[in-house]
Design a protein around this motif. Sequence first.
Motif, PDB file in Angstrom:
ATOM      1  N   ASN A 231     -10.552 -10.927  -6.369  1.00 29.67           N
ATOM      2  CA  ASN A 231     -10.735 -11.603  -5.080  1.00 29.67           C
ATOM      3  C   ASN A 231      -9.831 -11.035  -3.990  1.00 29.67           C
ATOM      4  O   ASN A 231     -10.285 -10.803  -2.863  1.00 29.67           O
ATOM      5  CB  ASN A 231     -10.489 -13.115  -5.231  1.00 29.67           C
ATOM      6  N   LEU A 235     -11.223  -9.074  -0.736  1.00 32.49           N
ATOM      7  CA  LEU A 235     -10.941  -9.460   0.646  1.00 32.49           C
ATOM      8  C   LEU A 235     -10.336  -8.296   1.423  1.00 32.49           C
ATOM      9  O   LEU A 235     -10.635  -8.108   2.617  1.00 32.49           O
ATOM     10  CB  LEU A 235      -9.987 -10.658   0.663  1.00 32.49           C
ATOM     11  N   ARG A 239     -11.707  -6.786   4.917  1.00 36.25           N
ATOM     12  CA  ARG A 239     -10.858  -6.722   6.107  1.00 36.25           C
ATOM     13  C   ARG A 239     -10.635  -5.293   6.563  1.00 36.25           C
ATOM     14  O   ARG A 239     -10.541  -5.022   7.758  1.00 36.25           O
ATOM     15  CB  ARG A 239      -9.529  -7.430   5.812  1.00 36.25           C
ATOM     16  N   THR A 247     -11.855 -17.658   3.553  1.00 36.03           N
ATOM     17  CA  THR A 247     -11.747 -17.523   2.099  1.00 36.03           C
ATOM     18  C   THR A 247     -12.147 -18.799   1.360  1.00 36.03           C
ATOM     19  O   THR A 247     -12.688 -18.730   0.251  1.00 36.03           O
ATOM     20  CB  THR A 247     -10.313 -17.148   1.699  1.00 36.03           C
TER      21      THR A 247
END
Length: 390
Positions: A231, A235, A239, A247
């Motif tokens: 995770n 992310l 980004r 989130t």
Amino acid sequence: MSAAGRDGIGDFIQPTSAGVLAAVVGFASAFTIVLQGLAAAGATPLQAASGLMALCVVKGLLGIQMGWSSRLPISIAWSTPGAALLIATGVPAGGFPAAVGGFLVAAGLIILAGLWPMFGRSVGRIPMGLASAMLAGVLFDLCLAPVRSMQALPWLTLPILLTWALMLRFARLYAVPVSVLVTFALIGWSTPLPDLAAAWPRPEMIVPVFSLETAISIGVPLFIVTMASQNIPGLAVLRGNGYHPETGPIFIVTGMGSAVAALFGGQAMNLAAITAALCAGPEAHPDPNKRYRATVAAAATYIVLGLGASYAAAFIAAAPPRLIQAVAGLALLPSLASALAGALTTETERLPVILTFTVAASGIGFFGIGPAFWGLIAGGALMLVLHRAS
């Protein structure tokens, strides 16, 4: 005229091809690890096939829903490190139903991380070095499989290793998928195979059994490796490509999907990390607003691939275990390298990190709880002692 009407054919072909490629590469690179992990946790071949199919279908449905609703290239994947954790942990007391109970605990913790921001932030404060060292310890023994296979089956293993090395040199992305194809060709040539036509897809619901031991030895480590190694990097990929999704909703949705898949034998779902770059980057489309189509295409492809899970499981069950372990070990080498690099980044944390790695790699558990959890506890305790001493 609608947006679809204004789009050229290239606006569909490019993201669709990128999405299909991401799904095929992701599936071919890791499905052997998923099947091995489920079998190591006590699943029968039918239950392992059901788990693989559930993971593919559920994450496909979630990927389509999240892509269309958010218009962001959010890629959903199964937890490959979680499957590796299952291989290292082995069959818990209570068998596969107890392992499924552990899967549901991990799913509940993922949902909690989404619902309760403070809990999610607390998980994020676990030193990345310790989490990476725990993962590296879990992966270490698995990555020795190619060497062991070379000793036991040299003439079958050598072509796989040579293929992998050559593909790394000329087409790195396809190194593991092509190695899997070579492995399957060698298995078909050297091993009597079952009647694959009889392996129809069939979901099999498993009634979970809950216990404190499996919650601690499977549920908590599965949650941590899923968050830390899937995770958080997932992310970072989003980004890094200019996308900043909330989130909380992602964790809630993937946690709920993990719970559904767990009831049919699947271990956990999360944000994709490696293959996510294919869907979130310029390879998917020059226009960042149209890259979500790649994740939708990848999700649809996963559903199709999931319908063939029973065939894959039947083939793997008939294959020499050493060869399957060898190609799985090759697939996990990049994850091991990344985990070791992340573990040793901070010089002041290296002793606790090495202790975590050593305990997690030992394969020795206590009180029915696997070594991954004890590695994290040992390293964390030493880190606290050293921090207070300084």
